[in-house]
Enzyme design. Structure first.
Site, short mmCIF file in Angstrom:
data_model
loop_
_atom_site.label_atom_id
_atom_site.label_comp_id
_atom_site.label_asym_id
_atom_site.label_seq_id
_atom_site.Cartn_x
_atom_site.Cartn_y
_atom_site.Cartn_z
N CYS A 2 35.23 18.09 5.00
CA CYS A 2 35.88 16.83 4.57
C CYS A 2 35.05 16.12 3.50
O CYS A 2 33.91 16.47 3.23
CB CYS A 2 36.03 15.86 5.74
SG CYS A 2 36.75 16.57 7.21
N1 GLN Z 1 35.00 19.41 12.03
C1 GLN Z 1 35.80 18.29 11.57
C2 GLN Z 1 37.28 18.56 11.62
O1 GLN Z 1 37.73 19.60 11.98
C3 GLN Z 1 35.38 17.85 10.19
C4 GLN Z 1 35.72 18.88 9.20
C5 GLN Z 1 35.19 18.63 7.85
O2 GLN Z 1 34.13 18.01 7.63
N2 GLN Z 1 35.88 19.20 6.96
O3 GLN Z 1 38.02 17.68 11.27
#
Ligand code: GLN
Length: 233
Positions: A2
């Site tokens: 994210c």
């Molecule tokens: N693990 C978290 C999720 O699945 C954050 C993922 C991320 O940082 N892309 O939302």
């Protein structure tokens, strides 16, 4: 993974932080420039902010499980949402995690907003009473709320030691403090005359952006920026 963004300073519109910049979260939702894990962030988004119009210092949130680029209603309202303190995120779901609005950051305990960019093995976290979703980030957020944000540095170093493959970039704010950790992913900071931005990646090419080194805690409070190395760095 994210991408997230935090703002602490003078009141500015959510539109100016999230949608307007040439490489802001809107652009990062389909074309991030510095993302090391995942190609785009199409699995949801969230914006949280504080306002003197809200009771008891609690934040307001607007979250979705859909791509940010498709939300015309949010785009029409964002110019009139104004705040001194904002936490926003676009999401690339980790494989196996649910795609639902309650899995989109920012999470809250009613006082703090918190976003997690990364991945963590939920088995190393104590079962929390009040996670908003089973997504690893929500379980981690509940754990951090439980331990208290004053202990964020220790909590991240502990979780990082218990899960050596974890990536633990956190962004959190309570209206007067903005905190962030770097643990495995990118973070940049820009000090503007009217406030400070922390973002997974710069939202434009202004020369004032600086990269925050890995395994650090950044704290912004009363216009002061403090950078501290985390244990395990
Ligand atoms: N693990 C978290 C999720 O699945 C954050 C993922 C991320 O940082 N892309 O939302």
């Amino acid at each position: 993974m994210c991408r997230h963004l935090g703002w602490l300073g003078a009141p500015v519109s959510v539109h100016s932080l999230v949608l307007a910049p040439p490489n802001g979260l809107l652009t990062q939702s389909y074309a991030p420039r510095r993302q090391k894990h995942g190609l785009m962030n199409a699995d949801g988004w969230g914006v949280g902010f504080f306002s003197p119009d809200l009771p008891d210092g609690a934040p307001a949130r607007w979250r979705s499980a859909a791509p940010l680029w498709g939300d015309a209603s949010f785009a029409s309202v964002a110019p009139v949402l104004s705040s001194r303190c904002v936490v926003a995120a676009v999401r690339s779901a980790t494989i196996g995690m649910p795609i639902e609005a309650s899995a989109s950051a920012p999470f809250t305990d009613g006082r703090w907003l918190l976003s997690h960019n990364g991945i963590v093995d939920r088995a190393v976290l104590p079962a929390p009473a009040a996670a908003e979703s089973v997504v690893d980030s929500a379980v981690l957020a509940a754990h951090i709320f439980d331990r208290g944000l004053d202990n964020l540095a220790e909590t991240i170093a502990r979780v990082g030691a218990d899960d050596p493959t974890a990536r633990l970039n956190i962004l959190a704010a309570n209206g007067s403090r903005l905190l962030a950790t770097t643990w495995g992913d990118t973070l940049s900071m820009r000090r503007r005359p009217d406030g400070v931005v922390l973002a997974s990646e710069p939202y434009d090419d202004h020369p004032d952006w600086v990269d925050v080194p890995d395994r650090h805690l950044v704290e912004i409070h009363d216009g002061q920026v403090t950078l501290t190395a985390l244990k395990g760095s």
